[in-house]
Design a protein around this motif. Sequence first.
Motif, PDB file in Angstrom:
ATOM      1  N   TRP A 161       0.798  -1.214   0.000  1.00 17.19           N
ATOM      2  CA  TRP A 161       0.000   0.000   0.000  1.00 17.19           C
ATOM      3  C   TRP A 161       0.829   1.261   0.000  1.00 17.19           C
ATOM      4  CZ3 TRP A 161      -4.645  -0.752  -1.453  1.00 17.19           C
ATOM      5  CH2 TRP A 161      -5.253  -1.992  -1.215  1.00 17.19           C
ATOM      6  N   LEU A 162       2.132   1.127   0.041  1.00 16.98           N
ATOM      7  CA  LEU A 162       2.983   2.311   0.101  1.00 16.98           C
ATOM      8  C   LEU A 162       2.780   3.240  -1.088  1.00 16.98           C
ATOM      9  CD1 LEU A 162       4.913   3.236   2.231  1.00 16.98           C
ATOM     10  CD2 LEU A 162       6.806   2.339   0.889  1.00 16.98           C
ATOM     11  N   PRO A 163       2.862   2.717  -2.317  1.00 23.11           N
ATOM     12  CA  PRO A 163       2.676   3.628  -3.456  1.00 23.11           C
ATOM     13  C   PRO A 163       1.342   4.349  -3.403  1.00 23.11           C
ATOM     14  CG  PRO A 163       3.415   1.483  -4.224  1.00 23.11           C
ATOM     15  CD  PRO A 163       3.114   1.331  -2.773  1.00 23.11           C
ATOM     16  N   VAL A 164       0.277   3.596  -3.114  1.00 21.48           N
ATOM     17  CA  VAL A 164      -1.029   4.247  -3.053  1.00 21.48           C
ATOM     18  C   VAL A 164      -1.052   5.292  -1.967  1.00 21.48           C
ATOM     19  CG1 VAL A 164      -3.491   3.874  -2.818  1.00 21.48           C
ATOM     20  CG2 VAL A 164      -2.074   2.120  -3.863  1.00 21.48           C
ATOM     21  N   GLY A 165      -0.399   4.965  -0.842  1.00 27.42           N
ATOM     22  CA  GLY A 165      -0.346   5.915   0.264  1.00 27.42           C
ATOM     23  C   GLY A 165       0.362   7.202  -0.131  1.00 27.42           C
ATOM     24  N   VAL A 166       1.507   7.049  -0.801  1.00 24.58           N
ATOM     25  CA  VAL A 166       2.254   8.228  -1.226  1.00 24.58           C
ATOM     26  C   VAL A 166       1.413   9.078  -2.162  1.00 24.58           C
ATOM     27  CG1 VAL A 166       4.204   9.000  -2.588  1.00 24.58           C
ATOM     28  CG2 VAL A 166       4.494   7.159  -0.952  1.00 24.58           C
TER      29      VAL A 166
ATOM     30  N   GLU B  66      12.032  19.511  -5.474  1.00 22.80           N
ATOM     31  CA  GLU B  66      11.134  19.046  -6.535  1.00 22.80           C
ATOM     32  C   GLU B  66      11.619  17.753  -7.152  1.00 22.80           C
ATOM     33  OE1 GLU B  66      10.817  22.388  -9.110  1.00 22.80           O
ATOM     34  OE2 GLU B  66       9.887  23.586  -7.511  1.00 22.80           O
ATOM     35  N   LEU B  67      12.915  17.644  -7.380  1.00 21.79           N
ATOM     36  CA  LEU B  67      13.436  16.405  -7.958  1.00 21.79           C
ATOM     37  C   LEU B  67      13.256  15.229  -7.012  1.00 21.79           C
ATOM     38  CD1 LEU B  67      16.701  17.166  -9.921  1.00 21.79           C
ATOM     39  CD2 LEU B  67      14.615  16.137 -10.752  1.00 21.79           C
ATOM     40  N   ALA B  68      13.609  15.457  -5.746  1.00 22.36           N
ATOM     41  CA  ALA B  68      13.497  14.366  -4.784  1.00 22.36           C
ATOM     42  C   ALA B  68      12.047  13.917  -4.640  1.00 22.36           C
ATOM     43  CB  ALA B  68      14.068  14.801  -3.442  1.00 22.36           C
ATOM     44  N   LEU B  69      11.176  14.877  -4.336  1.00 24.79           N
ATOM     45  CA  LEU B  69       9.766  14.535  -4.166  1.00 24.79           C
ATOM     46  C   LEU B  69       9.173  14.008  -5.461  1.00 24.79           C
ATOM     47  CD1 LEU B  69       8.508  17.472  -1.931  1.00 24.79           C
ATOM     48  CD2 LEU B  69       8.754  15.076  -1.300  1.00 24.79           C
ATOM     49  N   GLY B  70       9.552  14.643  -6.553  1.00 26.58           N
ATOM     50  CA  GLY B  70       9.019  14.214  -7.841  1.00 26.58           C
ATOM     51  C   GLY B  70       9.392  12.778  -8.154  1.00 26.58           C
ATOM     52  N   LEU B  71      10.616  12.413  -7.807  1.00 30.44           N
ATOM     53  CA  LEU B  71      11.064  11.051  -8.066  1.00 30.44           C
ATOM     54  C   LEU B  71      10.258  10.062  -7.243  1.00 30.44           C
ATOM     55  CD1 LEU B  71      13.033   9.457  -9.696  1.00 30.44           C
ATOM     56  CD2 LEU B  71      14.704   9.672  -7.862  1.00 30.44           C
ATOM     57  N   VAL B  72      10.114  10.369  -5.949  1.00 35.18           N
ATOM     58  CA  VAL B  72       9.315   9.502  -5.086  1.00 35.18           C
ATOM     59  C   VAL B  72       7.909   9.354  -5.662  1.00 35.18           C
ATOM     60  CG1 VAL B  72       8.229   9.353  -2.823  1.00 35.18           C
ATOM     61  CG2 VAL B  72      10.622  10.012  -3.008  1.00 35.18           C
ATOM     62  N   LEU B  73       7.350  10.480  -6.028  1.00 31.68           N
ATOM     63  CA  LEU B  73       5.997  10.490  -6.568  1.00 31.68           C
ATOM     64  C   LEU B  73       5.914   9.683  -7.862  1.00 31.68           C
ATOM     65  CD1 LEU B  73       3.342  11.624  -5.973  1.00 31.68           C
ATOM     66  CD2 LEU B  73       3.913  13.671  -7.256  1.00 31.68           C
ATOM     67  N   ALA B  74       6.902   9.871  -8.739  1.00 27.86           N
ATOM     68  CA  ALA B  74       6.872   9.164 -10.013  1.00 27.86           C
ATOM     69  C   ALA B  74       6.954   7.666  -9.784  1.00 27.86           C
ATOM     70  CB  ALA B  74       8.017   9.641 -10.903  1.00 27.86           C
ATOM     71  N   LEU B  75       7.826   7.247  -8.868  1.00 30.92           N
ATOM     72  CA  LEU B  75       7.940   5.823  -8.569  1.00 30.92           C
ATOM     73  C   LEU B  75       6.618   5.276  -8.048  1.00 30.92           C
ATOM     74  CD1 LEU B  75      11.456   5.811  -6.899  1.00 30.92           C
ATOM     75  CD2 LEU B  75      10.837   4.747  -9.069  1.00 30.92           C
ATOM     76  N   ALA B  76       5.989   6.059  -7.161  1.00 29.79           N
ATOM     77  CA  ALA B  76       4.711   5.610  -6.613  1.00 29.79           C
ATOM     78  C   ALA B  76       3.650   5.552  -7.704  1.00 29.79           C
ATOM     79  CB  ALA B  76       4.274   6.537  -5.487  1.00 29.79           C
ATOM     80  N   LEU B  77       3.590   6.574  -8.545  1.00 25.70           N
ATOM     81  CA  LEU B  77       2.593   6.599  -9.606  1.00 25.70           C
ATOM     82  C   LEU B  77       2.804   5.455 -10.581  1.00 25.70           C
ATOM     83  CD1 LEU B  77       2.183  10.364 -10.519  1.00 25.70           C
ATOM     84  CD2 LEU B  77       0.412   8.805  -9.764  1.00 25.70           C
TER      85      LEU B  77
END
Lengths: 273, 325, 363
Positions: A7-12, B112-123
């Motif tokens: 659920w981590l990705p969805v959570g993020v 932005e790069l750090a957060l964006g990367l995390v976000l992109a991986l999650a997405l």
Amino acid sequence: MSGWRKWLPVGVVGLLVLATAFPFYWAVVSSLTPEARLFEAPPLLPVELVFDHYRALFDERNFWIPIRNSLIVAGTTTALCVSVGALCAYALARLDFRFKGLILGFILAVTMFPQISIVSPLYLLLRELRLVNTYPGLILPYLTFAMPLTVWLLVGFFRQLPRELEEAAMVDGASRLTAFREIIIPLALPGLATTAILTFVYSWNEFLFALSFTLGPERHTVPVAIALFRGQYQVPWGQILAAAVVATAPVAALVLAFQRRIVQGLTAGAVKG
Amino acid sequence: MDPEGPGALRAGGVTGNRRPRGRGPPRGGIEAADARLARWFVLPALATILLVALFPLAWTFWESFHVHDLRMPWRGTPFVGLANYAEALGNPRFWQAMGHTLFFTVVSIGLELALGLVLALALNRAYRGRGLVRAAVLVPWAIPTVVGALLWRFMFDSEAGIANALLMDVGLMDQPLVWFIHATAAWVPVILADVWKMTPFVALLLLAGLQNIDASLYEAARIDGASAWQQFRHVTLPLLRPAILVALVFRTLDGFRVFDLIYVLTGGGPGTSTEPIALYTFNSLLQNLRFGYGSALSVVVFLFTFGLAFIFIRFLGADLLRTRE
Amino acid sequence: MASVRLEDVHKTYPNGHVAARGLTLAIEEGELLVFVGPSGCGKSTALRMIAGLETPTSGRVWIGDRDVTQLPPQERDIAMVFQSYALYPHRTVRENLAFGLRMRGSSRTLIEERVARAAFALGLEEFLDRKPGQLSGGQRQRVALGRAIVREPKAFLFDEPLSNLDAKLRVDTRAELGRLHRRLGATMVYVTHDQEEAMTLGSRVAVMHDGVFQHVAPPMDVYSRPANRFVAGFVGSPAMNFFDCDCEEREGAPCLVSGALSVPVQAGEWVRKAGPGAILGVRPHDIELCAASDCDVPARVDVVEPLGSEVLLHLQLGTDAEAEHVRAVVSPEAGARVDDVVGLRFHRDRLHIFKSSSKTRLN
């Protein structure tokens, strides 16, 4: 992946949507909060909703005027840029001619211009031409960034169409121009639409030129009008936020409707590894 | 039968066609027709760009070598060589503005790069509702910067603003802070506002890059025994380099040109403690009406932006122009 | 219908790449001529120059008795079938077929009549109102053909039209094209990299390599008497075996010798032209197995590939250090097994001898 980590990705992502949405949420709520309670340790969930600010926005401040101005300027800029830019982009994408690479590089370079660097001469030029505080006086400077942007985006879209289509049309008896009109344009419509939307959004959001080249509320665009809201005694946050919501709603609607195409257009070719 | 078979065919010479064999473009044919058409197609757009972008830029350069004070038109516009530049370089406010711009750019991009990367991986992993999420995160990018800035200004504005309220509720602060009158505290809403607006855009750029990475590479790595972190370091990051560079280029250029955000959020204040170079230039031009001096500042901004763009393009420009093929 | 002629055509691109060197060729009216060669040999460029999609750097192109070298494609009255078919995706099949005639301003009755005829001939009648996206690969191919036929052009050009089809469909469509050619009696120029396609379709075959026509002749001539080593190695599958030999005299007869290989050859003029050495070529199908004592060369069987009616043997000559590999196709009755030492005998009438230096045919 183990239990909770799934659920981590969805959570993020959920966190992101929350963080993104919160300022909007807060703005909408506050714009519906009566003036008196705006700065009174406000609760997160609204208790009372009034439309006073919106009413004042349109009745007292005539917010229709900036909206009209923005529509005219952004609309005209978009129409001009997409029509003229499409021709240029097609030539750059498909035809071979001298200096093609140079022109392409040049256009890419212009998209990176800092606008502040050409504010002064544009101002002097507009002053000479008596165009300060007029519609053409804004549209003309807007072409500075809108035209290269349009061409750049459309080159990407045209390149995605297979070359053999025009060749087949030419062998079939069409001239290059006819093939462009009958075959390429209809197929490029999605790309043209996306480019138009992006150009419109960029033009609508533009601030520096609008601030510098308009003088009064008659020609202010939406961003300028909102930024320059003045209250009698204090900053009229209620109305500012109402204006912000009004300014955001159409853009948000456009983006929500065309999000897939917009993302395609922006990232097409830019990161093709 | 001639044993030199192909030779008979090669000898040519049915009639005397003596046009020299060269590399030049043929006189007629499709290539020439295309080039002619291209000229007409390209001209309007190119002429417009030259007129409204290049010509004013040249004018700015020219003005920067003169004194042109609109408040004192009787002085004319005398030529003063590099005096404007000298004045700028000697002016502490100029250096502060450059420092502010650098600080803002580096911190914003880093976040932005750090957060964006995390976000992109999650997405990339979260498959459900991706379209809706994508749309939702595009909205901050799509609205006018000034509107976004105003939202943040409102949240941080006074002692009763929501930012103070939340921070106190959570226990990070025990007294409300008037953010905008403190030189350092004022940067917080500024950077937050920029990160809020642009992280989604960076995330989308990186996501596109992630989606271009062949899934079979991860499978091969997994079979070879690589952990998630190792996969990230050795498969994801290297292949994401082009996307990261593109994001870096765009954001750096935007960072250096920042104007709207700060004009509305802090006005450059308190005083001039959050004034970036673009705002300083703007004030010199349209507040102080010192066009000569302002032009010199404009040129400095341009050279910096362009210098950066040029360096970046050298690194990945060949790629950018080529992959667009 | 018209003839197509290339006259000393050269094509050099601005980046220096030479795609065509002095191509001269006369394609007769009603002939189906195939340009065949490996990728990069210039066959597509040659076709495109006939079509008008590229212009020669020098030389002339004739269609019929018109010099079309400088004419754009739309004025040449030729039709082309592309590898990817290039159908107009936003138009129906009917509109795709009618496009060319519309461009020429033909009357509506003429267009309708011709479209109906072509649709009937190709079995497209039920698809006329569909868009290309709703058709299968084979159906799209037929629409592409239909688009060409409807125009009744002076010549048809085909740019690897079968490459995108699966193997079975390819063989069927190949036969269809052959039938189409016979029925229309049309001049056709066909480009492919597949030598089997070239051999089965063309009335004549033009083998190309490095921008030059290597051998232009009917398929059987190209197969049985290839003009040079390249053509010999390109045409025919499995590919021909080549040996670098010395010319010697053994027992009063000229012989080609290479290591353990010794092949007596017929005396003739060519022996004088050959010089000290020559290249010997022999096709796998022209090799027999015999006793190791009475053969041209002994060899060890390396790999046995049973193909059904034939067996493909990979054999090794000489020691491991300087092994030469030979392929032979024999019947299953020969009963060859891995590691057998056998003798190879080359069919005396099917030897190909090439000059070492220029690689051209000697016998």
